[in-house]
Design a protein around this motif. Structure first.
Motif, PDB file in Angstrom:
ATOM      1  N   ARG A 178      45.185  64.388 -12.498  1.00 19.54           N
ATOM      2  CA  ARG A 178      45.523  64.582 -11.260  1.00 19.54           C
ATOM      3  C   ARG A 178      44.162  64.665 -10.514  1.00 19.54           C
ATOM      4  O   ARG A 178      43.112  65.444 -11.135  1.00 19.54           O
ATOM      5  N   SER A 179      44.123  63.980  -9.466  1.00 21.88           N
ATOM      6  CA  SER A 179      42.874  64.137  -8.547  1.00 21.88           C
ATOM      7  C   SER A 179      43.126  64.227  -7.228  1.00 21.88           C
ATOM      8  O   SER A 179      44.232  63.584  -6.502  1.00 21.88           O
ATOM      9  N   ASN A 180      42.372  65.433  -6.720  1.00 19.51           N
ATOM     10  CA  ASN A 180      42.502  65.850  -5.281  1.00 19.51           C
ATOM     11  C   ASN A 180      41.435  65.685  -4.203  1.00 19.51           C
ATOM     12  O   ASN A 180      40.233  65.436  -4.853  1.00 19.51           O
ATOM     13  N   LEU A 181      41.606  65.268  -2.876  1.00 21.01           N
ATOM     14  CA  LEU A 181      40.361  65.244  -2.239  1.00 21.01           C
ATOM     15  C   LEU A 181      40.460  66.591  -1.237  1.00 21.01           C
ATOM     16  O   LEU A 181      41.630  66.997  -1.014  1.00 21.01           O
ATOM     17  N   ILE A 182      39.271  67.281  -1.137  1.00 23.97           N
ATOM     18  CA  ILE A 182      39.294  68.378  -0.183  1.00 23.97           C
ATOM     19  C   ILE A 182      38.390  67.921   0.805  1.00 23.97           C
ATOM     20  O   ILE A 182      37.327  67.368   0.332  1.00 23.97           O
ATOM     21  N   ALA A 183      38.648  68.219   1.999  1.00 24.74           N
ATOM     22  CA  ALA A 183      37.566  67.848   3.097  1.00 24.74           C
ATOM     23  C   ALA A 183      37.612  69.070   4.247  1.00 24.74           C
ATOM     24  O   ALA A 183      38.462  69.639   4.446  1.00 24.74           O
ATOM     25  N   GLU A 184      36.499  68.850   4.968  1.00 19.22           N
ATOM     26  CA  GLU A 184      36.472  69.423   6.531  1.00 19.22           C
ATOM     27  C   GLU A 184      36.188  68.551   7.426  1.00 19.22           C
ATOM     28  O   GLU A 184      35.133  67.802   7.426  1.00 19.22           O
ATOM     29  N   VAL A 185      37.226  68.298   8.348  1.00 21.52           N
ATOM     30  CA  VAL A 185      37.043  67.212   9.363  1.00 21.52           C
ATOM     31  C   VAL A 185      37.695  67.502  10.452  1.00 21.52           C
ATOM     32  O   VAL A 185      38.381  68.392  10.740  1.00 21.52           O
ATOM     33  N   THR A 188      42.384  63.717  15.477  1.00 25.89           N
ATOM     34  CA  THR A 188      42.767  63.389  16.845  1.00 25.89           C
ATOM     35  C   THR A 188      44.133  63.954  16.905  1.00 25.89           C
ATOM     36  O   THR A 188      44.438  64.437  18.084  1.00 25.89           O
ATOM     37  N   ASP A 189      45.168  63.925  16.070  1.00 26.64           N
ATOM     38  CA  ASP A 189      46.449  64.078  16.309  1.00 26.64           C
ATOM     39  C   ASP A 189      46.916  65.544  15.356  1.00 26.64           C
ATOM     40  O   ASP A 189      46.167  65.715  14.315  1.00 26.64           O
ATOM     41  N   GLU A 190      47.689  66.147  16.089  1.00 23.48           N
ATOM     42  CA  GLU A 190      48.082  67.716  15.325  1.00 23.48           C
ATOM     43  C   GLU A 190      48.751  67.308  14.155  1.00 23.48           C
ATOM     44  O   GLU A 190      49.941  66.491  14.161  1.00 23.48           O
ATOM     45  N   PRO A 191      48.277  67.877  12.890  1.00 23.05           N
ATOM     46  CA  PRO A 191      49.239  67.694  11.791  1.00 23.05           C
ATOM     47  C   PRO A 191      50.468  68.547  11.591  1.00 23.05           C
ATOM     48  O   PRO A 191      50.438  69.833  12.400  1.00 23.05           O
ATOM     49  N   PRO A 192      51.250  68.179  10.553  1.00 20.32           N
ATOM     50  CA  PRO A 192      52.474  69.390  10.718  1.00 20.32           C
ATOM     51  C   PRO A 192      51.943  70.494   9.954  1.00 20.32           C
ATOM     52  O   PRO A 192      51.092  70.686   9.261  1.00 20.32           O
ATOM     53  N   ALA A 193      52.721  71.756  10.208  1.00 23.25           N
ATOM     54  CA  ALA A 193      52.448  73.071   9.512  1.00 23.25           C
ATOM     55  C   ALA A 193      52.699  73.154   8.106  1.00 23.25           C
ATOM     56  O   ALA A 193      53.606  72.536   7.844  1.00 23.25           O
ATOM     57  N   GLY A 194      52.022  73.846   7.469  1.00 26.95           N
ATOM     58  CA  GLY A 194      52.524  74.279   6.032  1.00 26.95           C
ATOM     59  C   GLY A 194      51.842  73.233   5.050  1.00 26.95           C
ATOM     60  O   GLY A 194      51.013  72.216   5.314  1.00 26.95           O
ATOM     61  N   VAL A 195      52.656  73.533   3.786  1.00 32.63           N
ATOM     62  CA  VAL A 195      52.111  72.705   2.790  1.00 32.63           C
ATOM     63  C   VAL A 195      53.415  71.708   2.358  1.00 32.63           C
ATOM     64  O   VAL A 195      54.300  72.144   2.345  1.00 32.63           O
ATOM     65  N   HIS A 206      45.060  72.458   7.330  1.00 34.76           N
ATOM     66  CA  HIS A 206      44.998  73.842   7.930  1.00 34.76           C
ATOM     67  C   HIS A 206      43.778  74.101   9.046  1.00 34.76           C
ATOM     68  O   HIS A 206      42.487  73.761   8.617  1.00 34.76           O
ATOM     69  N   ARG A 207      43.984  74.515  10.287  1.00 37.63           N
ATOM     70  CA  ARG A 207      42.745  74.631  11.225  1.00 37.63           C
ATOM     71  C   ARG A 207      42.104  75.859  10.773  1.00 37.63           C
ATOM     72  O   ARG A 207      42.621  76.812  10.445  1.00 37.63           O
ATOM     73  N   LYS A 212      38.421  74.047  15.734  1.00 36.40           N
ATOM     74  CA  LYS A 212      38.264  72.497  15.978  1.00 36.40           C
ATOM     75  C   LYS A 212      38.430  71.723  14.552  1.00 36.40           C
ATOM     76  O   LYS A 212      38.655  70.611  14.513  1.00 36.40           O
ATOM     77  N   THR A 213      37.801  72.308  13.393  1.00 32.44           N
ATOM     78  CA  THR A 213      37.853  71.880  12.121  1.00 32.44           C
ATOM     79  C   THR A 213      39.127  72.142  11.304  1.00 32.44           C
ATOM     80  O   THR A 213      39.570  73.120  11.410  1.00 32.44           O
ATOM     81  N   PHE A 214      39.532  71.133  10.433  1.00 37.47           N
ATOM     82  CA  PHE A 214      40.695  71.215   9.537  1.00 37.47           C
ATOM     83  C   PHE A 214      40.245  71.404   8.257  1.00 37.47           C
ATOM     84  O   PHE A 214      39.511  70.354   7.899  1.00 37.47           O
ATOM     85  N   ARG A 215      40.505  72.144   7.461  1.00 32.55           N
ATOM     86  CA  ARG A 215      40.417  72.029   5.846  1.00 32.55           C
ATOM     87  C   ARG A 215      41.527  70.951   5.457  1.00 32.55           C
ATOM     88  O   ARG A 215      42.927  71.644   5.417  1.00 32.55           O
TER      89      ARG A 215
END
Ligand SMILES: Cc1cc2nc3c(=O)[nH]c(=O)nc-3n(C[C@H](O)[C@H](O)[C@H](O)COP(=O)(O)OP(=O)(O)OC[C@H]3O[C@@H](n4cnc5c(N)ncnc54)[C@H](O)[C@@H]3O)c2cc1C
Length: 493
Positions: A178-185, A188-195, A206-207, A212-215
């Motif tokens: 299994r391969s995951n990406l993790i980032a801080e970016v 432009t659009d609001e993402p859905p809450a939760g996992v 997650h904000r 300003k930044t999302f993980r």
């Protein structure tokens, strides 16, 4: 350059991440000349990376008097999580019956500030590229060509450890599935809450505190290529899950991690040792990695210090592998189990239900939470009282100097004989240069995590890492042997 121009230290640590910094602190507290070589230009970690530390790690920091620095910046959760099962641990007999949510870049900033107060030399902006060891020491090769020599070299240089590879230490285990990406970016659009949890794996945006930044953490649809991940890779992975990438832009950090699970076959080859991710890698399910590395360092530090200053023979270092290899091997297996529990098909969901049902019962809950928190560790020091090889509880003591906590007495990372019986019961004069003896009384039960209440000992010999090396029942029996085993031969009066 002539031999006299070679910088020399008793111990050189390759890598100044959590394991390397903790080891440097332990060695410095034991007055060892220690240097860290870190390839980053400073301690600043790009990206937040790990999300916290567990109870036993908080305890070992408390043993050195610095836990408050971490607690002040984190969020406590009185629970341990196994797979997706959350278990209450508020009844655990510790001052810290919780895990602490705190990002790795905060942890490293706090650790860097701590070791800056200690006599630790740090060579930033340099990489260890290899080494050659001989009978008296190790020539450490650096990327800038400057010569560096040490009596011992410790690889705390992460999962791709150059030290491990150069030492020829095998790294057996399991390839990634299994391969995951993790980032801080920024988005432009609001993402859905939760996992979101689907057949590919776990995903969430997650904000962060700056607003300003999302993980972003997302599972890729297939095993990603081994190279550095790009914003395009992240966009593709998000679109596959959410149908949109939410307009990701301005990445400050993108990283890929997998469930590859491997452990070094040996933690020591001669004068070269491994700690932290250099010695073991696994999926971050359960958040064990950083805690394991910090505790490796605490196990190794005082042993290496005693070997360096000639108090004990080099064979003491063999107990580092003997004690820490099984702990990580067990964590690796439980991490694989937790990774499997994150699957999404009905059969896995059925297993998750069974695990959750079991974890709602007292004994399984305590077993699992004891394991995740690290509070249940018992090093194999032979048969005896249940405390033997286990962590010394942080009891409230009454001493001639007034009330003290056991952990107060461990701040300087020295061995301690705690005499809880009649003052003057023990004569440890032949070890008095190394082992501190404190007469104290304690009113109350001796309750150990997972095990419950145990009989009160008359005395305990506590190693600098906070584990009990000998338990007294009112006599000297076995004490001289334990002192000699762990802290070297007696000196003549
Ligand atoms: C997404 C993610 C989430 C995680 N979550 C958790 C969590 O919640 N809890 C947890 O406990 N763990 C977690 N982990 C694991 C954790 O990040 C690692 O276990 C931890 O960083 C290991 O510490 P370390 O000091 O052994 O190695 P590292 O942190 O990798 O540090 C190694 C250091 O060595 C330096 N270095 C490397 N090579 C060289 C060289 N040749 N010469 C000089 N310097 C060198 C590097 O720059 C680095 O500073 C997570 C990991 C990831 C990726």
């Amino acid at each position: 350059m002539s031999q006299t121009d070679t910088a020399e230290h008793a111990v050189v640590i390759a890598g100044g991440g959590p394991a390397g910094m903790m080891l440097a602190a332990e060695l410095a507290l034991a007055k060892v000349d220690v240097a860290v070589v870190e390839r980053r230009p400073d301690h600043v970690l790009a990206g937040s990376r790990a999300g916290g530390i567990h109870s036993r790690t908080i305890e070992v920091l408390d043993q050195r008097g610095v836990a408050d620095r971490f607690l002040a910046e984190g969020q406590v959760t009185q629970a341990a999580t196994f797979g997706t099962t959350v278990m209450d641990m508020s009844d655990f007999p510790t001052r810290h019956p919780y895990s602490l949510g705190i990002f790795q870049n905060q942890i490293e900033r706090i650790m860097a500030a701590w070791i800056a107060e200690l006599p630790v030399r740090i060579y930033y902006g340099r990489e260890v590229t290899g080494f050659a060891q001989d009978d008296t020491g190790v020539d450490v090769r650096l990327s800038d060509g400057e010569p560096l020599r040490a009596r011992y070299l410790v690889g705390c240089d992460g999962g791709r450890s150059v030290i491990r590879k150069a030492a020829g230490i095998e790294f057996p285990g399991w390839d990634p599935t299994r391969s995951n990406l993790i980032a801080e970016v920024e988005l432009t659009d609001e993402p859905p809450a939760g996992v979101r949890h689907d057949a590919a794996g776990v995903h969430g945006l997650h904000r962060l505190q700056n607003g300003k930044t999302f993980r972003v953490v997302t599972t890729e649809q297939q095993l990603g290529p081994g190279g550095e991940p790009t914003l395009h890779d992240l966009s593709e992975a998000l679109i596959a899950v959410y149908g949109t990438d939410f307009g990701i832009h301005n990445p400050t950090w993108i990283s890929r991690f997998t469930d590859m699970t491997r452990q070094a076959a040996a933690y020591r080859v001669g004068r070269v040792l491994l700690a932290g991710d250099a010695a073991h890698v696994h999926y971050p399910a359960g958040g064990q990695g950083l805690s394991l590395g910090v505790q490796d360092a605490v196990n190794l530090g005082w042993k290496l210090a005693q070997v360096v200053d000639g108090t004990t023979t080099e064979s003491l270092l063999d107990t580092y592998h003997a004690e820490r290899h099984p702990v990580a091997a067990r964590a690796l297996r439980y991490t694989m189990a937790q990774t499997a529990l994150q699957g999404h098909d009905e059969r896995i969901k059925a297993v998750v239900d069974v695990v959750s049902e079991l974890a709602s019962m007292d004994e399984p809950r305590k077993r699992l939470a004891g394991l995740i928190s690290g509070l249940d560790i018992q090093y194999d020091l032979g048969e005896g009282h249940p405390l033997l090889g286990r962590r010394m509880p942080d009891l409230d003591l009454n001493t001639a100097d007034g009330p003290l906590r056991v952990f107060d007495l461990l701040h300087d990372a020295r061995p301690l004989l705690l005499d809880l019986g009649q003052p003057g019961d023990f004569d440890i004069a032949p070890w008095a240069d190394r082992v501190r003896m404190v007469d104290a009384t304690y009113q109350g039960e001796w309750e150990l995590p997972v095990l419950g209440v145990v009989s009160a000992p008359a005395a305990v010999l506590i190693r600098p890492d906070g584990y009990v090396a000998w338990v007294g029942g009112g006599t000297h029996h076995g004490l001289p042997d334990a002192l000699a085993t762990w802290f070297g031969p007696p000196v003549a009066a």
